[in-house]
Scaffold this motif. Sequence first.
Motif, PDB file in Angstrom:
ATOM      1  N   UNK A 111       0.855  -1.036   0.002  1.00 56.44           N
ATOM      2  CA  UNK A 111       0.013  -0.039  -0.012  1.00 56.44           C
ATOM      3  C   UNK A 111       0.823   1.260   0.023  1.00 56.44           C
ATOM      4  N   UNK A 112       2.174   1.268   0.764  1.00 55.76           N
ATOM      5  CA  UNK A 112       2.666   2.439   0.781  1.00 55.76           C
ATOM      6  C   UNK A 112       3.594   2.668  -0.369  1.00 55.76           C
ATOM      7  N   UNK A 113       4.199   1.544  -1.062  1.00 56.48           N
ATOM      8  CA  UNK A 113       4.791   1.762  -2.334  1.00 56.48           C
ATOM      9  C   UNK A 113       3.885   2.065  -3.518  1.00 56.48           C
ATOM     10  N   UNK A 114       2.714   1.474  -3.665  1.00 56.25           N
ATOM     11  CA  UNK A 114       1.694   2.000  -4.541  1.00 56.25           C
ATOM     12  C   UNK A 114       0.971   3.152  -4.475  1.00 56.25           C
ATOM     13  N   UNK A 115       0.901   3.662  -3.226  1.00 55.48           N
ATOM     14  CA  UNK A 115       0.288   4.899  -3.052  1.00 55.48           C
ATOM     15  C   UNK A 115       1.269   5.930  -3.412  1.00 55.48           C
ATOM     16  N   UNK A 116       2.640   5.905  -3.307  1.00 56.60           N
ATOM     17  CA  UNK A 116       3.381   6.829  -3.786  1.00 56.60           C
ATOM     18  C   UNK A 116       3.456   6.669  -5.199  1.00 56.60           C
ATOM     19  N   UNK A 117       3.818   5.533  -5.669  1.00 57.16           N
ATOM     20  CA  UNK A 117       3.705   5.229  -7.249  1.00 57.16           C
ATOM     21  C   UNK A 117       2.683   5.709  -8.056  1.00 57.16           C
ATOM     22  N   UNK A 118       1.368   5.424  -7.244  1.00 56.67           N
ATOM     23  CA  UNK A 118      -0.004   5.757  -8.438  1.00 56.67           C
ATOM     24  C   UNK A 118      -0.628   7.089  -8.054  1.00 56.67           C
ATOM     25  N   UNK A 119       0.030   7.735  -6.885  1.00 55.54           N
ATOM     26  CA  UNK A 119      -0.779   9.045  -6.223  1.00 55.54           C
ATOM     27  C   UNK A 119      -2.016   8.676  -5.776  1.00 55.54           C
ATOM     28  N   UNK A 120      -2.359   7.273  -5.533  1.00 56.24           N
ATOM     29  CA  UNK A 120      -3.903   7.050  -4.993  1.00 56.24           C
ATOM     30  C   UNK A 120      -3.817   5.798  -4.065  1.00 56.24           C
TER      31      UNK A 120
END
Length: 292
Positions: free
Chosen positions: A157-166
């Motif tokens: 969740x942390x990695x994808x939140x930064x990568x996808x901006x959501x």
Amino acid sequence: MSTASTVPTAGTSTQTQRPHTAERLDLPYVADPGEVAPQDAREISRVFFERLTSLEEGTHEYQYVRNTLIELNLALVKYAAGRFRNRSEQMEDIVQVGTIGLIKAIDRFELSREVEFATFAVPYIVGEIKRFFRDTSWAVHVPRRLQELRIDLAKAVDELSQKLDHTPTTSELAEHLGLDEEEVIEGIVASNGYTAGSIDMPVDDASDHAAVPLSDRLGAPDADLEIAENVQALKPLLEELDERDRRILRMRFGEELTQSEIGAALGVSQMHVSRLLARITRRLREGLLAVE
């Protein structure tokens, strides 16, 4: 070192067998291993590890050397446990769990690795303590697989939140972790069991009213619900009764007349009314039980 040479310590051993065992094994006698300075403990531990490799496991001599190594290196456990002093668990429990890690390290250590025992042992100790927290910190017990999945999900969740901006969706998490969406959903649901809140804690709903405990807002079983269910189940059974039986029930339980008053209305004795009521209610009771 000379046979049975004594390592200066602050304590005096009350176990008379230890000096003799140390002398027989050509090892330094350690009167109080817990009081040995760290630098001395490292040197003495090396001597004891060298001797341990030549002893047969399970013998008295093997246990003496192994136990002395444990006592000599308990400072490593206390050092590692100090990292977790802010946890809610008692420090004594953490030290006990860390000691298990120390014992595993002693049983697996080899001098041929050419590494300091402390360097080898600390990861074992810390790992055992972390496993203890992982297995006991959950408010609700869930399988180890789901406990580990919770950690993977949090990282994802942390990695994808930064990568996808959501905030990542279930399908995005599943693709990132190489899992089925059902597995991700199972892990998310299981994560809810990590912590639990008290129902007595005040809940602030941002309204003008003062915060009240959650328990005051929880519903309770309706006391009349069972009665309503029984009434619905009784209806077809009542229809099977003849008119007189239904009239007796209506007078007794609807109009709340006494058995004597019912008898006077029907022109029978109070005893006869009692027998009729017993027969009718028994029939209805057996009908309800058959339906259930």
